[in-house]
Design an enzyme around this catalytic site. Sequence first.
Site, PDB file in Angstrom:
ATOM      1  N   ASP A   3       0.875  -1.176   0.000  1.00 27.05           N
ATOM      2  CA  ASP A   3       0.000   0.000   0.000  1.00 27.05           C
ATOM      3  C   ASP A   3       0.911   1.225   0.000  1.00 27.05           C
ATOM      4  OD1 ASP A   3      -1.606   2.184   0.724  1.00 27.05           O
ATOM      5  OD2 ASP A   3      -2.930   0.938   1.949  1.00 27.05           O
ATOM      6  N   TYR A  11      -9.880  14.340  -5.416  1.00 32.08           N
ATOM      7  CA  TYR A  11      -8.986  14.047  -6.542  1.00 32.08           C
ATOM      8  C   TYR A  11      -8.282  15.335  -7.003  1.00 32.08           C
ATOM      9  CZ  TYR A  11      -7.578  11.881 -10.978  1.00 32.08           C
ATOM     10  OH  TYR A  11      -6.859  11.384 -12.039  1.00 32.08           O
ATOM     11  N   MET A  30     -10.920   3.091 -13.651  1.00 32.48           N
ATOM     12  CA  MET A  30     -11.211   4.378 -13.002  1.00 32.48           C
ATOM     13  C   MET A  30     -12.133   5.234 -13.864  1.00 32.48           C
ATOM     14  SD  MET A  30      -8.684   7.501 -11.811  1.00 32.48           S
ATOM     15  CE  MET A  30      -7.916   6.716 -10.410  1.00 32.48           C
TER      16      MET A  30
HETATM   17  P1  NAP Z   1      -7.057   2.274 -12.146  1.00 29.80           P
HETATM   18  O1  NAP Z   1      -7.274   1.382 -13.310  1.00 29.80           O
HETATM   19  O2  NAP Z   1      -8.127   2.384 -11.107  1.00 29.80           O
HETATM   20  O3  NAP Z   1      -5.674   1.843 -11.470  1.00 29.80           O
HETATM   21  C1  NAP Z   1      -5.265   2.365 -10.237  1.00 29.80           C
HETATM   22  C2  NAP Z   1      -4.095   1.547  -9.734  1.00 29.80           C
HETATM   23  O4  NAP Z   1      -3.630   2.116  -8.490  1.00 29.80           O
HETATM   24  C3  NAP Z   1      -4.413   0.090  -9.461  1.00 29.80           C
HETATM   25  O5  NAP Z   1      -3.329  -0.709  -9.864  1.00 29.80           O
HETATM   26  C4  NAP Z   1      -4.565   0.040  -7.953  1.00 29.80           C
HETATM   27  O6  NAP Z   1      -4.287  -1.257  -7.494  1.00 29.80           O
HETATM   28  C5  NAP Z   1      -3.508   1.066  -7.538  1.00 29.80           C
HETATM   29  N1  NAP Z   1      -3.694   1.637  -6.200  1.00 29.80           N
HETATM   30  C6  NAP Z   1      -4.712   2.411  -5.763  1.00 29.80           C
HETATM   31  N2  NAP Z   1      -4.516   2.743  -4.476  1.00 29.80           N
HETATM   32  C7  NAP Z   1      -3.322   2.187  -4.104  1.00 29.80           C
HETATM   33  C8  NAP Z   1      -2.580   2.173  -2.897  1.00 29.80           C
HETATM   34  N3  NAP Z   1      -3.002   2.817  -1.788  1.00 29.80           N
HETATM   35  N4  NAP Z   1      -1.419   1.486  -2.869  1.00 29.80           N
HETATM   36  C9  NAP Z   1      -0.971   0.833  -3.970  1.00 29.80           C
HETATM   37  N5  NAP Z   1      -1.641   0.816  -5.138  1.00 29.80           N
HETATM   38  C10 NAP Z   1      -2.811   1.481  -5.191  1.00 29.80           C
HETATM   39  O7  NAP Z   1      -6.815   3.769 -12.590  1.00 29.80           O
HETATM   40  P2  NAP Z   1      -6.080   4.414 -13.877  1.00 29.80           P
HETATM   41  O8  NAP Z   1      -7.125   5.098 -14.669  1.00 29.80           O
HETATM   42  O9  NAP Z   1      -5.164   3.463 -14.512  1.00 29.80           O
HETATM   43  O10 NAP Z   1      -5.263   5.579 -13.171  1.00 29.80           O
HETATM   44  C11 NAP Z   1      -3.880   5.497 -12.924  1.00 29.80           C
HETATM   45  C12 NAP Z   1      -3.375   6.884 -12.589  1.00 29.80           C
HETATM   46  O11 NAP Z   1      -3.614   7.765 -13.677  1.00 29.80           O
HETATM   47  C13 NAP Z   1      -4.063   7.525 -11.387  1.00 29.80           C
HETATM   48  O12 NAP Z   1      -3.131   8.295 -10.665  1.00 29.80           O
HETATM   49  C14 NAP Z   1      -5.078   8.438 -12.029  1.00 29.80           C
HETATM   50  O13 NAP Z   1      -5.432   9.494 -11.191  1.00 29.80           O
HETATM   51  C15 NAP Z   1      -4.296   8.901 -13.234  1.00 29.80           C
HETATM   52  N6  NAP Z   1      -5.096   9.440 -14.335  1.00 29.80           N
HETATM   53  C16 NAP Z   1      -5.867   8.599 -15.077  1.00 29.80           C
HETATM   54  C17 NAP Z   1      -6.558   9.095 -16.158  1.00 29.80           C
HETATM   55  C18 NAP Z   1      -7.328   8.199 -17.062  1.00 29.80           C
HETATM   56  O14 NAP Z   1      -7.825   8.694 -18.085  1.00 29.80           O
HETATM   57  N7  NAP Z   1      -7.480   6.925 -16.778  1.00 29.80           N
HETATM   58  C19 NAP Z   1      -6.510  10.474 -16.455  1.00 29.80           C
HETATM   59  C20 NAP Z   1      -5.758  11.312 -15.653  1.00 29.80           C
HETATM   60  C21 NAP Z   1      -5.026  10.761 -14.610  1.00 29.80           C
HETATM   61  P3  NAP Z   1      -4.877  -1.873  -6.119  1.00 29.80           P
HETATM   62  O15 NAP Z   1      -6.320  -1.465  -6.048  1.00 29.80           O
HETATM   63  O16 NAP Z   1      -4.651  -3.323  -6.249  1.00 29.80           O
HETATM   64  O17 NAP Z   1      -4.054  -1.298  -5.027  1.00 29.80           O
END
Ligand code: NAP
Length: 268
Positions: free
Chosen positions: A64, A158, A195
């Site tokens: 974590d 966020y 997400m």
């Molecule tokens: P996602 O599919 O929900 O993936 C999030 C990842 O973070 C998962 O691997 C999750 O795994 C891990 N995680 C969450 N809390 C954690 C913790 N406390 N410790 C360790 N691991 C943790 O989301 P995503 O869309 O790929 O987003 C990834 C990043 O990109 C985020 O920072 C998000 O804000 C950013 N972002 C995404 C978008 C987009 O379009 N998707 C746009 C702008 C920014 P576990 O749950 O197993 O821990």
Amino acid sequence: MAELAGQVALVTGASSGIGRHLAQGLAGRGMVVAGIARSGDILAGAMAKVAKDTGARTLAVSADVTDRASVEQAVARVTAELGNVDLLINNAGLIDAAEVPLWEADPDQWWDVVASHVKGAFLLCRAVVPWMLLRNQGRIVNIASGQSVRVTPVYSAYGVAKTGLMRITEALDASLEGSDVTAFDLAPGVIDTPMTRAMSIWQGKTDWTPPEKVVEFVAAIARGELDRWSGRLVRVGADDPAVLAGMTPEDDVRRLRLRPYGPDDPLG
Ligand code: NAP
């Protein structure tokens, strides 16, 4: 393609979404890749698949990112098994569970969101950057968002988290001046992930940013092509890394700053 052969990447949130794509894409470019997430089995499966698909060496470490001891142990294990981290990607993080105004949000979940991005990146940097400084080599990519700089009526945790993360990047860059260690905010565009699928604003969206574009951008950073942009925000989709590579950013472009009301503004 082994353009980044020999470099070690540590990707948080590598079990899903963008982190999973980054692990795959960087391994495909020759990097040794360690992934961190809380869900041990899902992460282990994802990293094993990356290794199988690419032939790269990978390591899954369940941790974590908001837990200091877990992060310290995870980084110690990555360093012992794979070597020093060349590229740290702070990608792990949560989104507000409910699309409500700030005062209606659940306080514990609100704070968990902030901690996942801000405390997580802080703890990872705290554990990794001293080793980068010892070698005078390393790059940190903090995954930013449009909401790092834009306000929405919902997702307040966020927004706070992503803006705070930008200030972490700037603080890193300021403290790293004089070294060859660099830090960047990278907004990834809008990627189809669990997400974004959970966010009503993206319901019905079809023109997602291709994840390979995020990988290409991060690879350009890993090659050192964007080092002059350290401490600043770059954006996948809006920016062309090849164009940025030929520029020297001046003043406060792509940094968090207060806009003055005019030339006489005492806070200008
Ligand atoms: P996602 O599919 O929900 O993936 C999030 C990842 O973070 C998962 O691997 C999750 O795994 C891990 N995680 C969450 N809390 C954690 C913790 N406390 N410790 C360790 N691991 C943790 O989301 P995503 O869309 O790929 O987003 C990834 C990043 O990109 C985020 O920072 C998000 O804000 C950013 N972002 C995404 C978008 C987009 O379009 N998707 C746009 C702008 C920014 P576990 O749950 O197993 O821990």
